[in-house]
Design a protein around this motif. Structure first.
Motif, PDB file in Angstrom:
ATOM      1  N   GLN A  80       0.778  -1.116  -0.200  1.00 14.78           N
ATOM      2  CA  GLN A  80       0.064  -0.368  -0.196  1.00 14.78           C
ATOM      3  C   GLN A  80       1.016   1.312   0.065  1.00 14.78           C
ATOM      4  O   GLN A  80       2.116   1.371   1.302  1.00 14.78           O
ATOM      5  CB  GLN A  80      -0.825  -0.357   1.320  1.00 14.78           C
ATOM      6  N   VAL A  81       0.130   2.094  -0.595  1.00 17.75           N
ATOM      7  CA  VAL A  81       1.163   3.400  -0.325  1.00 17.75           C
ATOM      8  C   VAL A  81       0.566   4.353   0.043  1.00 17.75           C
ATOM      9  O   VAL A  81      -0.833   5.106   0.029  1.00 17.75           O
ATOM     10  CB  VAL A  81       1.537   4.241  -2.122  1.00 17.75           C
ATOM     11  N   GLN A  82       1.293   5.403   0.653  1.00 15.59           N
ATOM     12  CA  GLN A  82       0.778   6.398   1.299  1.00 15.59           C
ATOM     13  C   GLN A  82       1.211   7.754   0.571  1.00 15.59           C
ATOM     14  O   GLN A  82       1.828   7.907   0.042  1.00 15.59           O
ATOM     15  CB  GLN A  82       1.405   6.262   3.406  1.00 15.59           C
ATOM     16  N   LEU A  83       0.011   8.786   0.449  1.00 16.56           N
ATOM     17  CA  LEU A  83       0.588   9.506   0.100  1.00 16.56           C
ATOM     18  C   LEU A  83      -0.663  11.174   1.157  1.00 16.56           C
ATOM     19  O   LEU A  83      -0.831  10.961   1.302  1.00 16.56           O
ATOM     20  CB  LEU A  83      -0.604   9.995  -1.529  1.00 16.56           C
ATOM     21  N   VAL A  84       0.683  12.022   1.065  1.00 17.22           N
ATOM     22  CA  VAL A  84       0.216  13.047   2.019  1.00 17.22           C
ATOM     23  C   VAL A  84       0.787  14.500   1.029  1.00 17.22           C
ATOM     24  O   VAL A  84       1.773  14.840   0.662  1.00 17.22           O
ATOM     25  CB  VAL A  84       1.203  13.318   3.440  1.00 17.22           C
ATOM     26  N   GLU A  85      -0.512  15.434   1.133  1.00 20.92           N
ATOM     27  CA  GLU A  85      -0.272  16.629   0.532  1.00 20.92           C
ATOM     28  C   GLU A  85      -0.342  17.296   1.891  1.00 20.92           C
ATOM     29  O   GLU A  85       0.100  17.459   2.924  1.00 20.92           O
ATOM     30  CB  GLU A  85      -1.694  17.138   0.132  1.00 20.92           C
ATOM     31  N   SER A  86       1.365  18.514   0.568  1.00 19.34           N
ATOM     32  CA  SER A  86       1.451  19.564   1.944  1.00 19.34           C
ATOM     33  C   SER A  86       1.275  20.986   0.757  1.00 19.34           C
ATOM     34  O   SER A  86       0.993  20.972  -0.835  1.00 19.34           O
ATOM     35  CB  SER A  86       2.111  19.598   2.617  1.00 19.34           C
ATOM     36  N   GLY A  87       1.264  22.627   1.910  1.00 15.66           N
ATOM     37  CA  GLY A  87       1.119  23.411   0.819  1.00 15.66           C
ATOM     38  C   GLY A  87       0.663  23.661   0.901  1.00 15.66           C
ATOM     39  O   GLY A  87       0.717  25.047   0.483  1.00 15.66           O
ATOM     40  N   GLY A  88      -1.192  23.475   1.411  1.00 16.78           N
ATOM     41  CA  GLY A  88      -2.319  24.011   1.566  1.00 16.78           C
ATOM     42  C   GLY A  88      -2.302  25.542   1.887  1.00 16.78           C
ATOM     43  O   GLY A  88      -1.596  25.511   3.425  1.00 16.78           O
ATOM     44  N   GLY A  89      -3.478  26.774   1.780  1.00 18.70           N
ATOM     45  CA  GLY A  89      -3.174  27.387   2.857  1.00 18.70           C
ATOM     46  C   GLY A  89      -4.814  28.629   2.509  1.00 18.70           C
ATOM     47  O   GLY A  89      -4.976  28.663   1.521  1.00 18.70           O
ATOM     48  N   LEU A  90      -3.785  30.127   2.957  1.00 23.63           N
ATOM     49  CA  LEU A  90      -4.906  30.932   2.217  1.00 23.63           C
ATOM     50  C   LEU A  90      -4.536  32.400   1.446  1.00 23.63           C
ATOM     51  O   LEU A  90      -2.884  32.386   2.177  1.00 23.63           O
ATOM     52  CB  LEU A  90      -5.692  31.651   3.535  1.00 23.63           C
ATOM     53  N   VAL A  91      -4.794  32.048   0.367  1.00 23.84           N
ATOM     54  CA  VAL A  91      -3.829  33.099  -0.255  1.00 23.84           C
ATOM     55  C   VAL A  91      -5.073  34.210  -0.926  1.00 23.84           C
ATOM     56  O   VAL A  91      -6.371  33.758  -1.078  1.00 23.84           O
ATOM     57  CB  VAL A  91      -3.500  32.346  -1.399  1.00 23.84           C
ATOM     58  N   GLN A  92      -4.702  35.344  -1.332  1.00 17.04           N
ATOM     59  CA  GLN A  92      -5.995  36.098  -1.798  1.00 17.04           C
ATOM     60  C   GLN A  92      -5.619  36.053  -3.757  1.00 17.04           C
ATOM     61  O   GLN A  92      -4.715  35.512  -4.065  1.00 17.04           O
ATOM     62  CB  GLN A  92      -5.080  37.872  -1.698  1.00 17.04           C
ATOM     63  N   ALA A  93      -6.713  36.037  -3.649  1.00 16.65           N
ATOM     64  CA  ALA A  93      -6.539  36.251  -5.392  1.00 16.65           C
ATOM     65  C   ALA A  93      -5.525  36.662  -6.250  1.00 16.65           C
ATOM     66  O   ALA A  93      -5.426  37.765  -5.982  1.00 16.65           O
ATOM     67  CB  ALA A  93      -8.112  36.944  -5.884  1.00 16.65           C
ATOM     68  N   GLY A  94      -5.118  36.216  -7.057  1.00 17.09           N
ATOM     69  CA  GLY A  94      -4.099  36.086  -7.814  1.00 17.09           C
ATOM     70  C   GLY A  94      -2.506  36.239  -7.593  1.00 17.09           C
ATOM     71  O   GLY A  94      -1.657  35.826  -8.059  1.00 17.09           O
ATOM     72  N   GLY A  95      -2.600  35.077  -5.988  1.00 13.56           N
ATOM     73  CA  GLY A  95      -1.426  34.758  -5.359  1.00 13.56           C
ATOM     74  C   GLY A  95      -1.108  33.217  -5.840  1.00 13.56           C
ATOM     75  O   GLY A  95      -1.683  32.882  -7.426  1.00 13.56           O
ATOM     76  N   SER A  96      -0.045  32.882  -6.002  1.00 12.13           N
ATOM     77  CA  SER A  96       0.452  31.212  -5.837  1.00 12.13           C
ATOM     78  C   SER A  96       0.623  31.179  -4.708  1.00 12.13           C
ATOM     79  O   SER A  96       0.391  31.328  -3.486  1.00 12.13           O
ATOM     80  CB  SER A  96       1.796  31.530  -6.200  1.00 12.13           C
ATOM     81  N   LEU A  97       0.564  29.342  -4.854  1.00 15.80           N
ATOM     82  CA  LEU A  97       0.399  28.470  -4.213  1.00 15.80           C
ATOM     83  C   LEU A  97       1.002  26.676  -4.870  1.00 15.80           C
ATOM     84  O   LEU A  97       1.235  27.062  -5.465  1.00 15.80           O
ATOM     85  CB  LEU A  97      -1.025  27.640  -3.151  1.00 15.80           C
ATOM     86  N   ARG A  98       2.057  26.521  -3.865  1.00 17.24           N
ATOM     87  CA  ARG A  98       2.386  25.251  -4.522  1.00 17.24           C
ATOM     88  C   ARG A  98       2.388  23.966  -3.677  1.00 17.24           C
ATOM     89  O   ARG A  98       2.826  23.483  -2.029  1.00 17.24           O
ATOM     90  CB  ARG A  98       4.043  25.122  -4.398  1.00 17.24           C
ATOM     91  N   LEU A  99       1.478  23.091  -3.966  1.00 19.48           N
ATOM     92  CA  LEU A  99       0.926  21.306  -3.128  1.00 19.48           C
ATOM     93  C   LEU A  99       2.066  20.709  -3.364  1.00 19.48           C
ATOM     94  O   LEU A  99       2.539  20.254  -4.877  1.00 19.48           O
ATOM     95  CB  LEU A  99      -0.202  21.647  -3.736  1.00 19.48           C
ATOM     96  N   SER A 100       2.113  20.714  -2.824  1.00 17.61           N
ATOM     97  CA  SER A 100       3.310  18.928  -2.789  1.00 17.61           C
ATOM     98  C   SER A 100       2.766  17.996  -2.452  1.00 17.61           C
ATOM     99  O   SER A 100       1.973  17.434  -1.384  1.00 17.61           O
ATOM    100  CB  SER A 100       4.750  19.239  -1.994  1.00 17.61           C
ATOM    101  N   CYS A 101       3.184  16.208  -2.598  1.00 27.34           N
ATOM    102  CA  CYS A 101       2.472  15.192  -2.777  1.00 27.34           C
ATOM    103  C   CYS A 101       3.544  14.193  -2.672  1.00 27.34           C
ATOM    104  O   CYS A 101       4.237  13.717  -3.191  1.00 27.34           O
ATOM    105  CB  CYS A 101       1.089  14.631  -3.398  1.00 27.34           C
ATOM    106  N   ALA A 102       4.215  13.241  -1.203  1.00 26.56           N
ATOM    107  CA  ALA A 102       5.151  13.102  -0.756  1.00 26.56           C
ATOM    108  C   ALA A 102       4.448  11.432  -0.238  1.00 26.56           C
ATOM    109  O   ALA A 102       3.342  11.264  -0.105  1.00 26.56           O
ATOM    110  CB  ALA A 102       5.344  13.453   1.125  1.00 26.56           C
ATOM    111  N   ALA A 103       4.732  10.882  -1.293  1.00 27.83           N
ATOM    112  CA  ALA A 103       4.743   9.198  -1.304  1.00 27.83           C
ATOM    113  C   ALA A 103       5.779   8.330  -0.637  1.00 27.83           C
ATOM    114  O   ALA A 103       6.603   8.118  -0.370  1.00 27.83           O
ATOM    115  CB  ALA A 103       4.341   8.834  -2.521  1.00 27.83           C
ATOM    116  N   SER A 104       5.215   7.335   0.282  1.00 28.40           N
ATOM    117  CA  SER A 104       5.760   6.513   1.294  1.00 28.40           C
ATOM    118  C   SER A 104       5.281   5.418   0.997  1.00 28.40           C
ATOM    119  O   SER A 104       4.095   4.988   0.851  1.00 28.40           O
ATOM    120  CB  SER A 104       6.184   7.003   2.343  1.00 28.40           C
ATOM    121  N   GLY A 105       6.032   4.427   1.792  1.00 27.47           N
ATOM    122  CA  GLY A 105       5.293   2.556   1.518  1.00 27.47           C
ATOM    123  C   GLY A 105       5.983   1.703   0.495  1.00 27.47           C
ATOM    124  O   GLY A 105       7.160   2.058  -0.527  1.00 27.47           O
ATOM    125  N   ARG A 106       5.254   1.256  -0.466  1.00 26.40           N
ATOM    126  CA  ARG A 106       5.575   0.425  -1.703  1.00 26.40           C
ATOM    127  C   ARG A 106       5.743   1.198  -2.719  1.00 26.40           C
ATOM    128  O   ARG A 106       5.078   2.525  -3.359  1.00 26.40           O
ATOM    129  CB  ARG A 106       4.620  -0.230  -1.770  1.00 26.40           C
TER     130      ARG A 106
END
Length: 129
Positions: free
Chosen positions: A1-27
């Motif tokens: 089984q693979v575990q996926l964990v997201e990070s990087g979310g948050g609050l931002v104003q319109a026009g702004g930027s965010l970077r989300l990451s997805c890390a995998a662990s396990g198999r």
């Protein structure tokens, strides 16, 4: 089984930027399709973007094309979603998902949730106007 964990979310104003990451662990697996989906309150989970390991090709929904970019960060072993020019309608919980049984993106199939056998718990993105 693979575990996926997201990070990087948050609050931002319109026009702004965010970077989300997805890390995998396990198999681990080398052939896969990695997808990002999002779900806003009261709405169904919808396809956002995907990455095909077979040739590195990327795919996007029409609503994010030109603003979002999906990529593989080999140094960090993560799959990232760079989001630019964010709009209030981008507000949602964002999920990464992996189809470990396929490496070729099929639009009719991989824009739905059904082929993805591993899912993260999601990260909240809120865009204020």
């Amino acid at each position: 089984q693979v575990q996926l964990v997201e990070s990087g979310g948050g609050l931002v104003q319109a026009g702004g930027s965010l970077r989300l990451s997805c890390a995998a662990s396990g198999r681990t697996f080398t052939n896969y399709v990695m997808g990002w989906f999002r779900q806003a309150p009261g709405k169904e989970r919808e396809f956002v973007a995907a990455f095909s390991s077979s040739d590195g090709t990327t795919y996007y929904s029409d609503s994010v094309k030109g603003r979002f970019a999906i990529s593989r960060d080999k140094a960090k072993s993560t799959n990232d979603l760079r989001m630019n020019s964010l709009k209030p309608e981008d507000t949602a919980v964002y999920y990464c998902a992996a189809d470990s049984r396929g490496s070729v993106f099929l639009r009719a199939r991989h824009t739905t949730t059904s082929p993805y056998d591993s899912w993260g718990l999601g990260t909240q993105v809120t865009v204020s106007s």
